[in-house]
Motif scaffolding. Structure first.
Motif, PDB file in Angstrom:
ATOM      1  N   TYR A 136       0.813  -1.219   0.000  1.00 53.09           N
ATOM      2  CA  TYR A 136       0.000   0.000   0.000  1.00 53.09           C
ATOM      3  C   TYR A 136       0.846   1.268   0.000  1.00 53.09           C
ATOM      4  CZ  TYR A 136      -3.520  -3.434   1.206  1.00 53.09           C
ATOM      5  OH  TYR A 136      -4.340  -4.528   1.201  1.00 53.09           O
ATOM      6  N   LYS A 137       2.158   1.104   0.181  1.00 47.97           N
ATOM      7  CA  LYS A 137       3.104   2.224   0.209  1.00 47.97           C
ATOM      8  C   LYS A 137       2.751   3.232   1.301  1.00 47.97           C
ATOM      9  CE  LYS A 137       4.535   1.803  -4.585  1.00 47.97           C
ATOM     10  NZ  LYS A 137       3.884   0.646  -5.053  1.00 47.97           N
ATOM     11  N   MET A 138       2.240   2.712   2.417  1.00 44.84           N
ATOM     12  CA  MET A 138       1.969   3.536   3.596  1.00 44.84           C
ATOM     13  C   MET A 138       1.809   2.610   4.792  1.00 44.84           C
ATOM     14  SD  MET A 138      -2.005   4.632   3.471  1.00 44.84           S
ATOM     15  CE  MET A 138      -3.038   3.868   2.241  1.00 44.84           C
ATOM     16  N   ASN A 139       1.886   3.192   5.964  1.00 40.83           N
ATOM     17  CA  ASN A 139       1.655   2.460   7.193  1.00 40.83           C
ATOM     18  C   ASN A 139       0.138   2.350   7.359  1.00 40.83           C
ATOM     19  OD1 ASN A 139       1.028   2.005  10.000  1.00 40.83           O
ATOM     20  ND2 ASN A 139       3.166   2.462  10.470  1.00 40.83           N
ATOM     21  N   ILE A 140      -0.405   1.209   7.053  1.00 43.06           N
ATOM     22  CA  ILE A 140      -1.861   1.048   7.006  1.00 43.06           C
ATOM     23  C   ILE A 140      -2.494   1.150   8.395  1.00 43.06           C
ATOM     24  CG2 ILE A 140      -1.961  -1.486   7.080  1.00 43.06           C
ATOM     25  CD1 ILE A 140      -3.957   0.730   4.686  1.00 43.06           C
ATOM     26  N   GLU A 141      -1.794   0.689   9.410  1.00 45.92           N
ATOM     27  CA  GLU A 141      -2.336   0.792  10.766  1.00 45.92           C
ATOM     28  C   GLU A 141      -2.410   2.259  11.199  1.00 45.92           C
ATOM     29  OE1 GLU A 141      -0.544  -1.996  13.553  1.00 45.92           O
ATOM     30  OE2 GLU A 141      -0.300  -3.436  11.915  1.00 45.92           O
ATOM     31  N   GLU A 142      -1.371   3.018  10.907  1.00 45.06           N
ATOM     32  CA  GLU A 142      -1.363   4.446  11.217  1.00 45.06           C
ATOM     33  C   GLU A 142      -2.471   5.166  10.448  1.00 45.06           C
ATOM     34  OE1 GLU A 142       1.794   7.712  10.032  1.00 45.06           O
ATOM     35  OE2 GLU A 142       2.553   6.448  11.675  1.00 45.06           O
ATOM     36  N   TYR A 143      -2.684   4.785   9.207  1.00 46.66           N
ATOM     37  CA  TYR A 143      -3.755   5.361   8.386  1.00 46.66           C
ATOM     38  C   TYR A 143      -5.115   5.163   9.060  1.00 46.66           C
ATOM     39  CZ  TYR A 143      -6.799   5.996   4.290  1.00 46.66           C
ATOM     40  OH  TYR A 143      -7.780   6.412   3.424  1.00 46.66           O
ATOM     41  N   MET A 144      -5.361   3.976   9.575  1.00 47.71           N
ATOM     42  CA  MET A 144      -6.642   3.712  10.231  1.00 47.71           C
ATOM     43  C   MET A 144      -6.768   4.528  11.520  1.00 47.71           C
ATOM     44  SD  MET A 144      -8.121   1.843   8.065  1.00 47.71           S
ATOM     45  CE  MET A 144      -9.616   1.407   8.944  1.00 47.71           C
ATOM     46  N   LEU A 145      -5.706   4.605  12.292  1.00 48.07           N
ATOM     47  CA  LEU A 145      -5.733   5.390  13.527  1.00 48.07           C
ATOM     48  C   LEU A 145      -6.020   6.862  13.232  1.00 48.07           C
ATOM     49  CD1 LEU A 145      -2.670   3.763  15.344  1.00 48.07           C
ATOM     50  CD2 LEU A 145      -5.075   3.559  16.027  1.00 48.07           C
ATOM     51  N   LYS A 146      -5.358   7.420  12.217  1.00 49.08           N
ATOM     52  CA  LYS A 146      -5.553   8.828  11.848  1.00 49.08           C
ATOM     53  C   LYS A 146      -6.969   9.103  11.346  1.00 49.08           C
ATOM     54  CE  LYS A 146      -0.825  10.114  10.724  1.00 49.08           C
ATOM     55  NZ  LYS A 146       0.113  10.489   9.655  1.00 49.08           N
ATOM     56  N   ASN A 147      -7.644   8.064  10.865  1.00 46.95           N
ATOM     57  CA  ASN A 147      -9.001   8.224  10.340  1.00 46.95           C
ATOM     58  C   ASN A 147     -10.078   7.820  11.344  1.00 46.95           C
ATOM     59  OD1 ASN A 147      -9.123   9.166   7.389  1.00 46.95           O
ATOM     60  ND2 ASN A 147      -7.339   7.829   7.487  1.00 46.95           N
ATOM     61  N   GLY A 148      -9.716   7.760  12.628  1.00 47.25           N
ATOM     62  CA  GLY A 148     -10.712   7.559  13.670  1.00 47.25           C
ATOM     63  C   GLY A 148     -11.069   6.115  13.972  1.00 47.25           C
ATOM     64  N   TYR A 149     -10.110   5.229  13.801  1.00 53.48           N
ATOM     65  CA  TYR A 149     -10.342   3.814  14.086  1.00 53.48           C
ATOM     66  C   TYR A 149      -9.385   3.332  15.164  1.00 53.48           C
ATOM     67  CZ  TYR A 149     -13.465   3.275  10.140  1.00 53.48           C
ATOM     68  OH  TYR A 149     -14.535   3.386   9.304  1.00 53.48           O
ATOM     69  N   GLU A 150      -9.854   2.436  15.978  1.00 50.01           N
ATOM     70  CA  GLU A 150      -9.016   1.707  16.926  1.00 50.01           C
ATOM     71  C   GLU A 150      -8.562   0.439  16.218  1.00 50.01           C
ATOM     72  OE1 GLU A 150     -10.034   0.986  21.350  1.00 50.01           O
ATOM     73  OE2 GLU A 150     -10.808  -0.737  20.243  1.00 50.01           O
ATOM     74  N   VAL A 151      -7.317   0.058  16.416  1.00 50.81           N
ATOM     75  CA  VAL A 151      -6.759  -1.102  15.721  1.00 50.81           C
ATOM     76  C   VAL A 151      -6.388  -2.184  16.724  1.00 50.81           C
ATOM     77  CG1 VAL A 151      -4.806  -1.910  14.319  1.00 50.81           C
ATOM     78  CG2 VAL A 151      -5.869   0.300  13.812  1.00 50.81           C
ATOM     79  N   GLU A 152      -6.825  -3.411  16.448  1.00 52.22           N
ATOM     80  CA  GLU A 152      -6.368  -4.568  17.216  1.00 52.22           C
ATOM     81  C   GLU A 152      -5.995  -5.668  16.228  1.00 52.22           C
ATOM     82  OE1 GLU A 152      -9.380  -6.144  19.846  1.00 52.22           O
ATOM     83  OE2 GLU A 152     -10.899  -6.089  18.300  1.00 52.22           O
ATOM     84  N   GLN A 153      -5.011  -6.433  16.588  1.00 53.72           N
ATOM     85  CA  GLN A 153      -4.526  -7.481  15.701  1.00 53.72           C
ATOM     86  C   GLN A 153      -5.422  -8.712  15.791  1.00 53.72           C
ATOM     87  OE1 GLN A 153      -2.105  -6.735  13.515  1.00 53.72           O
ATOM     88  NE2 GLN A 153      -2.138  -4.719  14.486  1.00 53.72           N
ATOM     89  N   LEU A 154      -5.650  -9.354  14.662  1.00 52.93           N
ATOM     90  CA  LEU A 154      -6.460 -10.562  14.627  1.00 52.93           C
ATOM     91  C   LEU A 154      -5.866 -11.642  15.521  1.00 52.93           C
ATOM     92  CD1 LEU A 154      -8.858 -12.164  13.498  1.00 52.93           C
ATOM     93  CD2 LEU A 154      -7.420 -12.758  11.532  1.00 52.93           C
TER      94      LEU A 154
END
Length: 180
Positions: A136-154
């Protein structure tokens, strides 16, 4: 390539009951706090085994799948090129497993952004984690955090079913993102 040629070129044995989508639908989704309203969406349905499990769990009236083919004619799979996915809907859960991150990152990002735009508060997206960020040529987890999402690993939901075949379960390559 025609739909018949595409269908014939896929190794369907890879999309059985030990595939990530089905394992998540069976063992993880029932444990998640999914909003009571909104659609349960799968983008990239393969044989529809996970989609059928979602229908069993949430009721077929809430579940919709999108894919370029529907080899078993599942009634809840809408056949379309997911590049054209644009309809507005309220989404409670969305799994994005269309094509491969390595070969179709733009398609996956389009589907991710579409689902984010339609996600209800508390809704969840199952998507690739940073393991696939190079595609994706970006840090996808950081992208989700910046867009108002909480991230947890499967892998937080690891169980015997997921560890039988780490490559098919993809437990280490997925994350669940919850809209805040």
């Amino acid at each position: 390539m025609s739909n018949n040629e595409l269908n014939d070129s896929i190794e369907w044995k890879n999309y059985g009951y030990d595939y990530c989508s089905y394992l998540v639908a069976k063992h993880v989704l029932p444990k998640l706090n999914i909003p009571n309203k909104g659609s349960i969406v799968q983008i990239g349905c393969a044989l529809g085994l996970a989609l059928e499990k979602m229908c069993d769990t949430f009721g077929p009236d809430r579940v919709v799948g999108y894919d370029i083919i529907n080899p078993l004619n599942h009634p809840n799979i809408k056949v379309m090129n997911c590049e054209n996915l644009s309809e507005e809907m309220e989404i409670a859960f969305c799994e994005i497993d269309v094509a491969a991150a390595a070969t179709h990152p733009e398609l996956r990002l389009h589907c991710l952004n579409w689902s984010m735009k339609n996600m209800l508060p508390g809704g969840k997206i199952l998507f690739n984690n940073n393991f696939s960020s190079k595609h994706y040529k970006m840090n996808i987890e950081e992208y989700m955090l910046k867009n108002g999402y909480e991230v947890e690993q499967l892998k937080k939901y690891e169980s015997v079913e997921f560890t039988r075949n780490i490559m098919k379960s993809r437990i280490n390559t997925k994350m669940i993102c919850t809209k805040l």
